[in-house]
Design a protein around this motif. Structure first.
Motif, PDB file in Angstrom:
ATOM      1  N   GLY A  45       0.736  -1.194   0.000  1.00  0.00           N
ATOM      2  CA  GLY A  45       0.000   0.000   0.000  1.00  0.00           C
ATOM      3  C   GLY A  45       0.776   1.259   0.000  1.00  0.00           C
ATOM      4  N   SER A  46       0.115   2.249   0.503  1.00  0.00           N
ATOM      5  CA  SER A  46       0.701   3.556   0.503  1.00  0.00           C
ATOM      6  C   SER A  46      -0.046   4.301   1.555  1.00  0.00           C
ATOM      7  N   GLY A  89       5.264   4.698  -1.932  1.00  0.00           N
ATOM      8  CA  GLY A  89       4.880   3.412  -1.388  1.00  0.00           C
ATOM      9  C   GLY A  89       6.044   2.488  -1.104  1.00  0.00           C
ATOM     10  N   PHE A  90       7.262   2.953  -1.349  1.00  0.00           N
ATOM     11  CA  PHE A  90       8.413   2.101  -1.058  1.00  0.00           C
ATOM     12  C   PHE A  90       8.723   2.134   0.431  1.00  0.00           C
ATOM     13  N   VAL A 142      -6.354   4.020  -2.544  1.00  0.00           N
ATOM     14  CA  VAL A 142      -4.912   3.784  -2.551  1.00  0.00           C
ATOM     15  C   VAL A 142      -4.631   2.533  -3.366  1.00  0.00           C
ATOM     16  N   GLU A 143      -3.696   2.654  -4.266  1.00  0.00           N
ATOM     17  CA  GLU A 143      -3.356   1.508  -5.106  1.00  0.00           C
ATOM     18  C   GLU A 143      -1.851   1.338  -5.033  1.00  0.00           C
ATOM     19  N   LEU A 149      -2.540  -3.871  -4.652  1.00  0.00           N
ATOM     20  CA  LEU A 149      -3.766  -3.928  -3.875  1.00  0.00           C
ATOM     21  C   LEU A 149      -4.462  -2.596  -3.895  1.00  0.00           C
ATOM     22  N   GLU A 150      -5.735  -2.694  -3.677  1.00  0.00           N
ATOM     23  CA  GLU A 150      -6.555  -1.498  -3.682  1.00  0.00           C
ATOM     24  C   GLU A 150      -7.139  -1.351  -2.283  1.00  0.00           C
ATOM     25  N   TYR A 151      -6.929  -0.189  -1.708  1.00  0.00           N
ATOM     26  CA  TYR A 151      -7.516   0.097  -0.409  1.00  0.00           C
ATOM     27  C   TYR A 151      -8.409   1.321  -0.530  1.00  0.00           C
TER      28      TYR A 151
END
Lengths: 313, 600
Positions: free
Chosen positions: B27-28, B113-114, B327-328, B570-572
């Motif tokens: 995620g991020s 997102g790293f 968030v992707e 992933l999608e949040y």
């Protein structure tokens, strides 16, 4: 004396049954390939793998394991969960049984009461519209999957509108929807049982006698019909109680209730052998104990059994 | 009835399992535009205790803090087995233990997102010139009961992990340490491993060979300090089985753990950086049904949601309208196909040309578009997005080996068929391609994965003119048996998550001596092994990148041992009032020690 012998024989039978159930569970669970720890050993050094297998007894062949398991059961030692580090069967039962028991008893109380009422109405209105409606409703209630019913209740009755929590298990309010979700299974069963029992009783000669004596219809129903019609209900009730306290997977799953039913199904899925064994034996013992007590009470209460005996002598 | 119940149960469990499995990885920050705290200190720099002085009642970035600082998250079911750091072995446990514990480092997410490693329990560290000795200076900080965290607490943790009788799943993880492997093998006592307390605040770790990724391995909570005085015997496996049997030195401490149901964390006032912790309470709850997740999220009773795909369209629209945050992000996983190196149902996939034809036939972009609506990233290599080499994303240094080949072959059915035919000839197969039936082994029942697998099957059948049988095994025990017995021609696999932020994690899986390759086809290549061991002597990131590129090329584009399909994303969806909530990708799914909630 005859009674004591009867009780002892029943008790002996119960122990044998339990042993068979335990053995059958052991071999069935072990007949399925794989174990709960295989996935965890993927990158383990050989020695550690051996230790892990030894820790849960998977290093031994089937028969020694069977002996160890059965010996443990005799001592009340169910072993340790192979999935939940440090968990034991008594721990799980102590923490989860009260939750499932409360839920189950509430469901039963609502469901059985409603079932009996509907059964009475249905029997008295036999063949009329009310009767058909009730029987149709009962059939519907028993055929709708509990998962679907739970989700529907949750979707339409939980939340801000009603103030009922969507999930959770704290306080009476949170128990309302889960109680309803599981209640109708009992309703339909007991409604049909009650109806057929009443119809059965109504056809008996002593009812005709009572009616012919000129006793009012209401008194006939309350004093003669219902009292006698309750006998099969009372026979079934203890079993229902025993079954209901062990929980319901779907209701517990949908409403996030920390009950035994959910845990039990999960432990089977996870191949958590010692927990499956322990819980199965526990639940079986509970059911057998209820059957035993019912048998004994039945024998004490039912005069026909006593008369039969006396006659034989 | 019972059978239906069982089937439903199974389907349900697998669904939640797999969805959760994906759900938590990546995620991020949902608050990326207004993110302030998480990256301030930068990578590797020691965040000062005074670095973030904002008191809870202060406003931040012009926004007022909400009066109630409580966060509600999903607790991924089926996965939190123990709160014992040593025994922990999956991202769901690490996620919680990472919030209640504090190791030498913490991991936050940068704006892309790293994962970013920051000093935490350690104040500073030194690595000797030979790369073998790591010396950590510990920060002055305490356990929740007020006792100081000492170097000995760390030593005790390492000793516990390397005690073979404890049989901890992740005991294999720190074998870079002197005597670690020997201790696990029982050759030396675990106290002989190369970890010692120089003094109360100085921890020294000695390695057998330089391991540039070693610091990244220290982001895993497995080695987090423990209190031997509270645990008692090393082999007491009930430690961590309840919240009474665990103790915190991190931003949060345990308030409640209801098995299979919920975990409640509250702020730990003893935490050294407690000033930066603004959340008072975090509740993580198991929610099994997608519709329930959606209902909770829509009612504001859940702050971050994932794994409820049916509702994504609505939420996406809401996110586009700015009502919620979408968030992707990638999550350090590679979905791939494995071939049996030897054996297999037909044995045909032992042939290089056949493997090559199968790999190159798949149009990865089309596959992910069809199965995942384009969310996943088509994969042409081994190392998932999100993995870095010494802080640089791997794909900036190593390009994917299969990209061009795949483009060249993907629409050239004739060339693919020729490859396959040549392979059949080499194997002495009597018959034509139409006589070939490959067994395609999979364990997934998630709808999107079924679509993907069906797509692959049809692709092979259409482009190559062969037959493919999908062999679905949902039981884990049976699945492992099949994997180990190579009872397949090709197997779908997405079962490895990244344990530490270095490609070495991925490269080492296919080492013939690592013990893992046997689960994924039993790859055994001396050339690959040699390249892998040449890494040991190399600490220069550029040179390492070259070797990683070589390893990837051998595995994916020369031996065609695996068929990369996609890197997971992933999608949040998150509520709009959360700030500084980091979706970290590799070890733990979330980091929220600096998160807070603004007025809404």
């Amino acid at each position: 004396m005859g009674f004591l012998k009867y009780a002892l024989r029943k008790l002996g039978l119960m122990v044998v049954t339990l042993a068979i159930i335990a053995s059958a569970t052991f071999f069935l669970v072990n007949a399925v390939p794989g174990n709960p720890i295989a996935a965890r050993t993927l990158r383990m050094p050989e020695t550690v793998k051996a230790e892990l297998y030894a820790k849960y007894g998977f290093d031994k062949p089937l028969w020694p394991r069977y002996v160890i398991t059965m010996r443990g059961l005799l001592r009340g030692d169910f072993g340790m969960s192979a999935v939940y580090e440090g968990d034991t069967v008594p721990n799980i039962i102590a923490s989860k049984l009260p939750v499932s028991a409360r839920l189950g008893l509430q469901q039963m109380l609502v469901g059985v009461t409603l079932g009996i009422l509907l059964g009475v109405v249905s029997a008295l209105k036999n063949g009329r519209a009310a009767d058909f409606a009730i029987i149709a409703l009962a059939a519907f209630a028993v055929s709708i999957p509990q998962l679907v019913f739970s989700l529907l209740l949750q979707k339409f009755f939980a939340g801000a509108k009603t103030g009922l929590p969507i999930i959770g298990w704290s306080g009476f309010k949170s128990t309302i929807l889960p109680t309803i979700a599981g209640a109708f299974v009992y309703t339909s069963f007991y409604a049909r049982l009650m109806k057929s029992s009443i119809l059965d009783v109504i056809g008996q000669e002593y009812i005709m006698t009572a009616e012919s004596k000129g006793i009012s219809g209401f008194r006939v129903v309350t004093r003669h019909v219902l009292r006698n019609a309750f006998v099969p209900i009372i026979t079934y009730l203890p079993m229902t109680v025993a079954m209901c306290v062990t929980g319901s997977f779907f209701v517990e799953s949908v409403f996030t209730i920390p009950g035994l039913g959910y845990y039990y199904v999960k432990s089977v899925q996870q191949r958590d052998l010692s927990m499956v064994m322990g819980l199965t034996v526990f639940i079986a013992a509970l059911l057998l104990a209820v059957v035993f007590v019912t048998d004994i009470l039945y024998k004490l209460v039912d005069p026909r059994i006593r008369l039969e005996r006396a006659g034989k002598r | 009835m019972r059978r239906r119940t069982l089937a439903l149960t199974l389907a349900l469990a697998l669904l939640t399992g797999v969805v959760a499995g994906c759900g938590a990885q990546d995620g991020s920050s949902p608050s990326a535009p207004t993110q302030t705290g998480a990256d301030e200190n930068g990578s590797g720099a020691a965040p000062q205790n005074t670095g973030d002085t904002a008191a809870p009642e202060d406003s931040d970035g012009g926004e007022k803090l909400a009066a109630v600082q409580e966060l509600n998250l999903l607790l991924f079911d089926n996965r939190v087995y123990s709160l014992d750091t040593g025994a922990s072995h999956n991202p769901f446990e690490w996620h919680i233990l990472g919030q209640t514990g504090e190791g030498l480092f913490r991991v936050f997410a940068d704006e892309n997102g790293f994962d970013v490693r920051e000093l935490a329990g350690a104040e500073s560290y030194e690595i000797s010139d030979d790369g073998l000795t790591y010396t950590f200076k510990l920060r002055d900080h305490n356990w929740e009961d007020g006792a100081p965290v000492t170097a000995q607490n760390y030593v005790d943790a390492f000793v516990r992990v390397h005690t073979p009788e404890n049989a901890f799943t992740y005991s294999f993880f720190y074998q870079d340490i002197v005597n670690a492997a020997e201790a696990l093998a029982g050759a030396v006592p675990p106290t002989e491993i190369g970890v010692r307390a120089v003094d109360d605040k100085t921890l020294e770790i000695k390695l057998t060979a330089p391991a540039p990724y070693f610091l990244d391995k220290l982001t895993l909570p497995v080695y987090y300090p423990v209190r031997a005085d509270l645990i008692g015997a090393d082999t007491d496996s009930s430690w961590g089985s309840s919240i009474e049997k665990t103790i915190s030195n991190g931003p949060f401490k345990f308030a409640e753990w209801v098995r299979d149901t919920s975990v409640t964390l509250v702020k730990n006032p003893e935490y050294w950086d407690a000033d930066s912790v603004r959340l008072e309470k975090v509740t993580l709850t198991v929610v099994n049904e997608d519709s329930t997740r959606a209902q909770l999220f829509n009612a504001g009773q859940l702050d971050v949601v994932s794994g409820a795909a049916d509702y994504f369209a609505t939420w996406k629209a809401q996110a586009d309208a700015g009502e919620i945050v979408r968030v992707e992000r990638f999550n350090g996983r590679l979905a791939r196909l494995d071939f049996p190196w030897e054996g297999g149902t037909t044995g045909l996939t032992n042939n290089l040309k056949i493997r090559q034809a199968l790999s190159l036939a798949i149009d990865r972009q089309e596959a992910v578009d069809l199965a995942f609506n384009g969310l996943q990233l088509p994969a042409y290599g081994l190392y998932p997005t999100g993995v870095s080499i010494s802080g640089t994303p791997v794909r900036e240094l190593v390009s994917e080996p299969l990209t061009e080949l795949a483009a060249q072959y993907v629409n050239d059915d004739a060339a693919l068929r020729k490859l396959f035919d040549d392979g059949l000839a080499e194997e002495g197969f009597e018959g034509t391609r139409a006589d070939v039936t490959l067994s395609f082994f999979t364990t997934d029942v998630v709808e999107s994965l079924k679509v993907l697998q069906e797509y692959i099957k049809q692709t092979w059948e259409t482009k190559l003119g062969i037959n493919v049988n999908i062999d679905l095994v949902t039981d884990q025990g049976l699945a492992y048996q099949k994997m180990l017995g190579f009872e397949y021609d090709v197997a779908y696999s997405n079962n490895i998550s990244t344990d530490y932020n270095d490609p070495y994690h991925w490269a080492s899986i296919w080492s013939s001596t690592g013990g893992t390759a046997q689960y994924f086809g039993g790859y055994n290549s001396p050339r690959y092994d040699a390249a892998l061991s040449s890494l040991a002597a190399e600490s220069d990131p550029a040179k390492r990148a070259e070797i990683y590129a070589e390893l990837e090329r051998i595995l994916v584009a020369e031996d065609y041992q695996i068929v990369p399909i996609y890197y997971s994303q992933l999608e949040y969806f998150a509520q709009p009032y959360i700030r500084n909530f980091d979706f970290t990708s590799l070890v733990s799914p979330y980091e929220y020690s600096r998160a807070y909630i603004v007025e809404h």
